[in-house]
Design an enzyme around this catalytic site. Sequence first.
Site, PDB file in Angstrom:
ATOM      1  CB  CYS A 122      -0.913   0.000   1.224  1.00  0.00           C
ATOM      2  SG  CYS A 122      -2.022   1.425   1.318  1.00  0.00           S
ATOM      3  CG  HIS A 164      -5.878  -2.305  -1.281  1.00  0.00           C
ATOM      4  ND1 HIS A 164      -4.875  -2.937  -0.581  1.00  0.00           N
ATOM      5  CD2 HIS A 164      -5.592  -0.975  -1.213  1.00  0.00           C
ATOM      6  CE1 HIS A 164      -4.032  -2.033  -0.106  1.00  0.00           C
ATOM      7  NE2 HIS A 164      -4.439  -0.832  -0.489  1.00  0.00           N
ATOM      8  CD  GLU A 165      -7.101   1.648  -3.772  1.00  0.00           C
ATOM      9  OE1 GLU A 165      -7.274   2.713  -3.141  1.00  0.00           O
ATOM     10  OE2 GLU A 165      -5.994   1.078  -3.849  1.00  0.00           O
ATOM     11  CG  HIS A 168      -7.327   2.806   1.248  1.00  0.00           C
ATOM     12  ND1 HIS A 168      -6.532   3.155   2.318  1.00  0.00           N
ATOM     13  CD2 HIS A 168      -6.499   2.207   0.353  1.00  0.00           C
ATOM     14  CE1 HIS A 168      -5.285   2.780   2.082  1.00  0.00           C
ATOM     15  NE2 HIS A 168      -5.238   2.198   0.898  1.00  0.00           N
TER      16      HIS A 168
END
Length: 448
Positions: A122, A164-165, A168
């Site tokens: 990341c 993954h995003e 976030h």
Amino acid sequence: MVRQAHHKMKTEILQKDAPVLRKTAKSVPVKEIGSKKIQNILSRMKEALYTEEDGVAIAAPQIGESLRIFVVKGDVLTFIRNKNGKLETQELSEKKVPEDMIFINPEITKTSKKKKDMEEGCLSVRWLYGYVKRSEKVTIRSYDENGKLKERGASGLLAQIFQHETDHLNGILFIDTATNVRDMPPEHPQTKVKPATSKLKFVFFGASTFSRYVLEELESAGFSPALKITSAREPLPVEKLRELKADVFIVASFGKILPKEIIDLPKYKTLNVHPSLLPKLRGATPIQNTILGLGEPGVTIMKLDEKIDHGPILAQIPIPISPWPDHYRTVEEKLGRAGGQLLGPILSKWVTGKIEKKIQNDLEASYTKEVKKEDGLLELDGPAEVNWRKVLAYSNWPGAYIIFKNKFGKEVRVVIKDAEIRDGKFRPTRIVPAGKKEMSWEDFLRGN
């Protein structure tokens, strides 16, 4: 009066301790998507993303904007996997490179049941890498930069990026759930191997899936074998090994005990990658026995001698695996990759004489036995924890199974693919009756 030149400030990518990375980002009002504010944020995100050569995507919170937006580089769609399973970018003309993808107010609407441990890093958690269990396929719905609502499916790397995003945007970092997290800064031996050691001439002995994972990680660190021996059934090519004059031999789950004359042949002798914390669980089945609860998951690099997993230890590390315990194939991959990652820098130190050997304490040693087909037999009313761990440990081979007597009095062999402990009792969840397809335990009971 002389005016000072105005220099545009570089957009900073925030690191893991920034509070904004732990907040749930706010949705963007659809009517504001085309506004100068949002378009400026998109520009800053792209600018930050393209300053990082290894970056593939970025979320708005990473530049300090708590909004539900992320950007994915267009060239991600050109990535392919090479023969070692590593990602590479295809050579394309500038006109053919896809445009960057914008996702505003994204929502993952579907995820596949099938999941896989995927390696991640990341831009906000420099330079840590680890494995995160992700769905192999997802469907995402979002607005683009023009305020148009779109939906698309994705698999592989793109599906991983979407998850993954999205994490976030929900205040989650990959390190929250990652296993086998390791620090690999640019000058780390695994990311930038010294020429002297990367050119080592070595022979790799490995005949299992565990071996393949070890070798993949070695090769990704810049170490390529001069010769690979992948079958323990065939006679060893002794003359060829002598003629090769290798610097070192590496053994990983080869399935055959090498004679002393072979072990001592290379200049720096022979090293072994073993999936346990030696001296615990010496022998052929340490992974199964670890899952059964007889040891802690980990890997050891040792100097091989003529006895079984007896030689001095060069390095060893416990490998946290979550959830634990897990199925054999999952544990095998995590330990194999961890072993390969550990071996790279250890190999460099070993051949330059910069590592100390630790003699094993034989009084603390334990040994494993070959798994037999009958080891997979379970009694449904047996200890729940023991049965559950056997399902996981023997999921590759021989498979945990029961002999079930149906309503007609006929005995049926039923392989248990997955199970759980509910209210203190062992309960199969997915099974395969002899001669039939996989089904749920409930469906099987209804018909039997």
